[in-house]
Design a protein around this motif. Structure first.
Motif, mmCIF file in Angstrom:
data_model
loop_
_atom_site.group_PDB
_atom_site.id
_atom_site.type_symbol
_atom_site.label_atom_id
_atom_site.label_comp_id
_atom_site.label_asym_id
_atom_site.label_seq_id
_atom_site.Cartn_x
_atom_site.Cartn_y
_atom_site.Cartn_z
ATOM 1 N N UNK A 139 -67.767 0.389 -64.489
ATOM 2 C CA UNK A 139 -67.224 1.251 -65.528
ATOM 3 C C UNK A 139 -65.860 0.733 -65.974
ATOM 4 N N UNK A 140 -65.533 1.020 -67.227
ATOM 5 C CA UNK A 140 -64.213 0.708 -67.782
ATOM 6 C C UNK A 140 -63.372 1.979 -67.725
ATOM 7 N N UNK A 141 -62.338 1.971 -66.885
ATOM 8 C CA UNK A 141 -61.449 3.127 -66.749
ATOM 9 C C UNK A 141 -60.282 2.956 -67.714
ATOM 10 N N UNK A 142 -60.181 3.874 -68.652
ATOM 11 C CA UNK A 142 -59.205 3.767 -69.735
ATOM 12 C C UNK A 142 -57.787 4.029 -69.210
ATOM 13 N N UNK A 143 -56.928 3.042 -69.365
ATOM 14 C CA UNK A 143 -55.537 3.159 -68.924
ATOM 15 C C UNK A 143 -54.681 3.792 -70.008
ATOM 16 N N UNK A 144 -54.802 3.290 -71.242
ATOM 17 C CA UNK A 144 -53.995 3.790 -72.349
ATOM 18 C C UNK A 144 -54.114 2.865 -73.548
ATOM 19 N N UNK A 145 -53.425 3.224 -74.622
ATOM 20 C CA UNK A 145 -53.446 2.450 -75.865
ATOM 21 C C UNK A 145 -52.041 1.974 -76.223
ATOM 22 N N UNK A 146 -51.987 0.919 -77.027
ATOM 23 C CA UNK A 146 -50.699 0.468 -77.559
ATOM 24 C C UNK A 146 -50.905 -0.080 -78.966
ATOM 25 N N UNK A 147 -49.842 -0.050 -79.753
ATOM 26 C CA UNK A 147 -49.877 -0.516 -81.138
ATOM 27 C C UNK A 147 -49.066 -1.790 -81.294
ATOM 28 N N UNK A 148 -49.549 -2.680 -82.142
ATOM 29 C CA UNK A 148 -48.834 -3.906 -82.503
ATOM 30 C C UNK A 148 -48.629 -3.884 -84.013
ATOM 31 N N UNK A 149 -47.387 -4.055 -84.445
ATOM 32 C CA UNK A 149 -47.074 -4.017 -85.875
ATOM 33 C C UNK A 149 -46.708 -5.384 -86.440
ATOM 34 N N UNK A 150 -46.104 -6.241 -85.628
ATOM 35 C CA UNK A 150 -45.654 -7.544 -86.116
ATOM 36 C C UNK A 150 -46.655 -8.620 -85.713
ATOM 37 N N UNK A 151 -46.941 -9.530 -86.641
ATOM 38 C CA UNK A 151 -47.944 -10.562 -86.376
ATOM 39 C C UNK A 151 -47.355 -11.859 -85.834
ATOM 40 N N UNK A 152 -46.048 -12.020 -85.886
ATOM 41 C CA UNK A 152 -45.440 -13.290 -85.492
ATOM 42 C C UNK A 152 -44.635 -13.194 -84.196
ATOM 43 N N UNK A 153 -44.875 -12.151 -83.425
ATOM 44 C CA UNK A 153 -44.157 -12.004 -82.161
ATOM 45 C C UNK A 153 -45.140 -11.657 -81.055
ATOM 46 N N UNK A 154 -44.731 -11.876 -79.812
ATOM 47 C CA UNK A 154 -45.580 -11.584 -78.664
ATOM 48 C C UNK A 154 -45.297 -10.188 -78.125
ATOM 49 N N UNK A 155 -46.330 -9.570 -77.574
ATOM 50 C CA UNK A 155 -46.209 -8.269 -76.925
ATOM 51 C C UNK A 155 -46.376 -8.460 -75.420
ATOM 52 N N UNK A 156 -45.449 -7.941 -74.662
ATOM 53 C CA UNK A 156 -45.541 -8.023 -73.209
ATOM 54 C C UNK A 156 -46.071 -6.711 -72.660
ATOM 55 N N UNK A 157 -47.127 -6.806 -71.863
ATOM 56 C CA UNK A 157 -47.738 -5.624 -71.258
ATOM 57 C C UNK A 157 -47.515 -5.632 -69.756
ATOM 58 N N UNK A 158 -47.238 -4.450 -69.222
ATOM 59 C CA UNK A 158 -47.246 -4.232 -67.782
ATOM 60 C C UNK A 158 -48.181 -3.068 -67.499
ATOM 61 N N UNK A 159 -48.952 -3.184 -66.433
ATOM 62 C CA UNK A 159 -49.940 -2.144 -66.134
ATOM 63 C C UNK A 159 -50.085 -1.987 -64.631
ATOM 64 N N UNK A 160 -50.600 -0.839 -64.241
ATOM 65 C CA UNK A 160 -50.761 -0.587 -62.805
ATOM 66 C C UNK A 160 -51.896 0.391 -62.547
ATOM 67 N N UNK A 161 -52.420 0.297 -61.330
ATOM 68 C CA UNK A 161 -53.414 1.238 -60.811
ATOM 69 C C UNK A 161 -52.996 1.570 -59.387
ATOM 70 N N UNK A 162 -52.787 2.848 -59.075
ATOM 71 C CA UNK A 162 -52.298 3.230 -57.745
ATOM 72 C C UNK A 162 -53.018 4.465 -57.215
ATOM 73 N N UNK A 163 -53.170 4.488 -55.898
ATOM 74 C CA UNK A 163 -53.587 5.687 -55.160
ATOM 75 C C UNK A 163 -52.892 5.560 -53.808
ATOM 76 N N UNK A 164 -51.681 6.096 -53.750
ATOM 77 C CA UNK A 164 -50.818 5.843 -52.587
ATOM 78 C C UNK A 164 -50.626 7.084 -51.724
ATOM 79 N N UNK A 165 -51.562 8.021 -51.806
ATOM 80 C CA UNK A 165 -51.552 9.176 -50.910
ATOM 81 C C UNK A 165 -52.064 8.718 -49.542
#
Length: 294
Positions: free
Chosen positions: A232-258
């Motif tokens: 299954x694909x677990x949806x983390x979230x969405x993001x928007x990109x407006x500029x075509x000539x620059x890079x977007x840096x993404x950071x993401x995580x998945x945790x269950x630390x109980x």
């Protein structure tokens, strides 16, 4: 459709005379203007119709509109050469392949129908707490991953997976997913079977997903991991990109630390980034798990 018939017919006096115009008589520039409104698979099918359509299907003006607006940057980063060396259709074809970069831990490609940029980050391209301790995690080979292997969790108290990527995504809205499965799949007598021996602890507390971008976008969600035996694909979230000539840096995580309970039997294949409209595809196929925003 007219092009396969003779261009002449015999009149009453036995003389040959021109037949009615056919599709084969259309100028290449006219055909190119018409097929430019179609999607790439339709263009390739029409190329088999006759010479005029075949020639028009290679026209740069047809494929210019199908390529992402920053395709020059994508070609340089993914393919490693100047795009001027190839025609636009060749560029589109090469970008539609699953091109590997960043030491083989990431793949990026264009969706053949829409030209949307898609990306996959392998489990080996993520930071997984305890991955070096074989009592907890193992990398196992499989033909169910585009990378040929997945990370398999036998048991842990502390689940923490982090990742980041910087890439020149074209303008648009994108969705981020973790591709996960409970249970370890294998083949037995040619049939797929799933071993759920180590699956436990996931129904007690939800898993938390987070996403950050370099321009300040952030989303947090949570979801209970369930339904053993299926990816299954677990949806983390969405993001928007407006500029075509620059890079977007993404950071993401998945945790269950109980740490009140152990959990195990989890397969982690990859993190995928798709244009957000692809969520309907995943939902239609039954592969989507929508996390709840926090």
């Amino acid at each position: 459709m007219g092009a396969s018939f003779s261009a002449f017919f015999i009149d009453e006096d036995g003389l040959s005379a021109p037949s009615s115009p056919s599709l084969g008589d259309l100028p290449e520039s006219c055909v190119a203007s018409i097929i430019g409104y179609l999607d790439p698979p339709q263009i390739c099918k029409l190329a088999k119709l006759n010479r005029a359509f075949r020639a028009a299907s290679w026209a740069d003006c047809v494929w210019e509109s199908k390529l992402p607006p920053n395709y020059h940057i994508l070609v340089g980063k993914i393919l490693g050469f100047a795009p001027e060396k190839l025609g636009k259709r060749d560029i589109y074809t090469r970008l539609c392949r699953a091109n590997t970069f960043d030491g083989g831990t990431k793949k990026v490609w264009l969706d053949k129908s829409t030209g949307g940029v898609c990306m996959s980050i392998s489990s080996k391209g993520l930071r997984i707490t305890g991955i070096d301790d074989r009592r907890y995690w193992n990398h196992i080979p499989t033909d169910e991953s585009r990378f040929g292997s997945i990370a398999y969790l036998q048991q842990t108290w502390w689940l923490e997976v982090d990742g980041e990527v910087e890439f020149p995504f074209p303008p648009g809205t994108y969705s981020v997913f973790f591709r996960l499965q409970l249970g370890r799949a294998s083949r037995r007598f040619g049939r797929r079977v799933c071993n759920s021996e180590h699956v436990h602890g996931w129904d007690i507390k939800p898993v938390r997903f987070q996403l950050w971008t370099s321009d300040g976008q952030h989303s947090t969600s949570q979801c209970v991991v369930g339904d053993p035996g299926e990816w299954f694909h677990y949806h983390v979230g969405d993001f928007n990109v407006e500029k075509s000539n620059s890079s977007t840096k993404l950071k993401l995580s998945m945790t269950q630390i109980d740490c009140t309970h152990t959990k195990g039997g989890l397969c982690l294949d990859s993190v995928v980034v798709y244009p957000s409209k692809f969520r309907e595809r995943l939902k239609h196929k039954g592969f989507l798990k929508c996390a709840k925003p926090m």
